[in-house]
Design an enzyme around this catalytic site. Structure first.
Site, short mmCIF file in Angstrom:
data_model
loop_
_atom_site.label_atom_id
_atom_site.label_comp_id
_atom_site.label_asym_id
_atom_site.label_seq_id
_atom_site.Cartn_x
_atom_site.Cartn_y
_atom_site.Cartn_z
N GLY A 185 0.84 -1.20 0.00
CA GLY A 185 0.00 0.00 0.00
C GLY A 185 0.87 1.25 0.00
O GLY A 185 1.89 1.29 0.68
N ARG A 195 -5.17 -3.45 9.83
CA ARG A 195 -5.58 -4.81 9.54
C ARG A 195 -5.39 -5.73 10.76
O ARG A 195 -6.33 -6.34 11.23
CB ARG A 195 -4.72 -5.33 8.39
CG ARG A 195 -5.45 -6.26 7.48
CD ARG A 195 -4.51 -7.03 6.61
NE ARG A 195 -3.65 -6.24 5.76
CZ ARG A 195 -3.87 -6.04 4.46
NH1 ARG A 195 -4.92 -6.52 3.88
NH2 ARG A 195 -2.99 -5.36 3.74
N ARG A 215 -4.49 7.48 3.67
CA ARG A 215 -3.23 7.14 3.01
C ARG A 215 -2.84 8.13 1.93
O ARG A 215 -1.75 8.04 1.36
CB ARG A 215 -3.38 5.76 2.36
CG ARG A 215 -2.63 4.72 3.10
CD ARG A 215 -2.78 3.34 2.58
NE ARG A 215 -2.83 3.14 1.18
CZ ARG A 215 -3.27 2.00 0.62
NH1 ARG A 215 -3.69 1.03 1.39
NH2 ARG A 215 -3.28 1.84 -0.67
N ASP A 219 0.32 1.65 8.94
CA ASP A 219 -0.12 0.82 10.07
C ASP A 219 0.85 0.81 11.26
O ASP A 219 0.48 0.39 12.35
CB ASP A 219 -0.34 -0.63 9.61
CG ASP A 219 -1.49 -0.77 8.64
OD1 ASP A 219 -2.33 0.16 8.58
OD2 ASP A 219 -1.57 -1.79 7.94
#
Ligand code: F6P
Length: 344
Positions: free
Chosen positions: A12, A172, A277, A128
């Site tokens: 990502g 996640r 993001r 993250d």
């Protein structure tokens, strides 16, 4: 003949990648290295898709989000023959060393390829913040700031309408964004993957809060959070990507419905998604990315392959890729306990 360093960005995207690329290129050119960009992560090395990187190509990219190299979630270990292609292209492109900018998946591949003989160093990238052996990944600070601003904005409308507002953030397997944005935004409950949701407890705390005169509540939930009883993540799609990940999302809506049903308070749900993001990196991420880029180039020059640039305290040091990708860095109980003081 000058040495050739290659750069790729995988997984990502996140704010701060371009400052890393810029720092690598600027440092490399100063040290008389030639730099080649590999397009779209490991895919570009499989397909031999490249981009020359020079002073012009990195001019003006410092404040830009995303990655000028493009990215993908391609895993060369997934399809037979791809690792051989990577190795062959490494050779035919005359690459002396590769800097892989990525999260646990991209760096996991980097570690395997290093162990198979390729000269690779890593830079820890992910909103993250779940990579071990570094205090911070770049991109995380920006994501937390975006989520915090969103919570602040939702606060005022929650208050006007006397509603419960559920805000779903990314994360996640780890709840770092939820935890930090939740604390910074004064959330009344923060629900993250590390600590399963007890829906009864959540509703009880909302009711207690409303009984003491508050007419609104802010609940932050990470996309990977699960209910205690059911124990399963909420999926948007069951299809696995090349690294075996499913697409998460939807826990916010389920939670919101359940809260409204059980408490009777009007509830709304906001999913922040990829807004977290996108866009320009914070000053912190620009500086951290710059320091990581310079360190990665130093590791290349010193021949310290199989290593990753890492932030420890105020210092940028190096750690082995193996250590970095071994286990995911999750939110520890003592930090979550601090957040819990402000619940309800
Ligand atoms: O790995 C970073 C991340 O933003 C996770 O927080 C999220 O689960 C995932 O990527 C989303 O991936 P994609 O952009 O491929 O949907």
């Amino acid at each position: 003949m000058s040495k050739r360093v290659a750069v790729l960005t995988g997984g990502g995207d996140c704010p701060g990648i371009n400052p890393v690329i810029r720092a690598i290129v600027r440092k490399a050119l100063k040290e008389k290295y030639e730099v080649v960009g590999i397009k779209n992560g490991w895919k570009g090395l499989i397909e031999k898709s490249t981009l020359a990187l020079n002073l012009d190509s990195v001019s003006g990219i410092l404040p830009k989000g995303g990655t000028i190299l493009g990215t993908s979630r391609t895993n060369p270990y997934k399809n037979e023959g791809d690792v051989e292609k990577v190795k062959a292209n490494f050779k035919s492109l005359k690459i002396d060393a590769l800097i892989a900018i990525g999260g646990e998946d991209t760096l996991g591949v980097a570690d395997k390829l290093y162990k198979e003989g390729l000269n690779i160093v890593g830079v820890p990238k992910t909103i993250d913040n779940d990579i071990s052996a570094t205090d911070r990944t770049f991109g995380f600070d920006t994501a937390v700031n975006i989520a915090t601003e969103a919570i602040d904005r939702i606060h005022t409308t929650a208050e006007s309408h006397h509603r419960v507002m559920v805000i779903e953030v990314m994360g996640r397997h780890s709840g770092w964004i939820g935890l930090e944005a939740g604390i910074a935004g004064g959330a009344d409950a923060i629900l993250i993957p590390e600590f399963p949701i007890d829906i009864k407890e959540v509703c009880a705390l909302i009711k207690r809060r409303h009984n003491r005169g508050k007419t609104f509540s802010i609940i932050v939930v990470a996309e990977g959070a699960k209910f205690k009883k059911e124990g399963a993540e909420v999926l948007q799609e069951e299809k696995l990507d090349a690294f075996g990940h499913v697409r998460l999302g939807g826990i916010g809506q389920i939670l919101g419905n359940e809260i409204e049903k059980r408490t009777g308070f009007e509830t709304r749900v906001t999913v922040l998604g990829h807004i977290q993001r996108g866009g320009t990196p914070t000053a912190f991420d620009r500086v951290l990315g710059t320091r990581y880029g310079v360190k990665a180039m130093e590791l290349v020059m010193e021949g310290e392959f199989g290593q990753m640039a890492s932030l420890q305290g105020d210092k940028i040091v190096s750690v082995s890729l193996e250590k970095a990708v071994g286990t995911l860095k999750t939110v520890p109980g003592e930090l979550y306990d601090i957040a819990k003081i402000f619940f309800g």
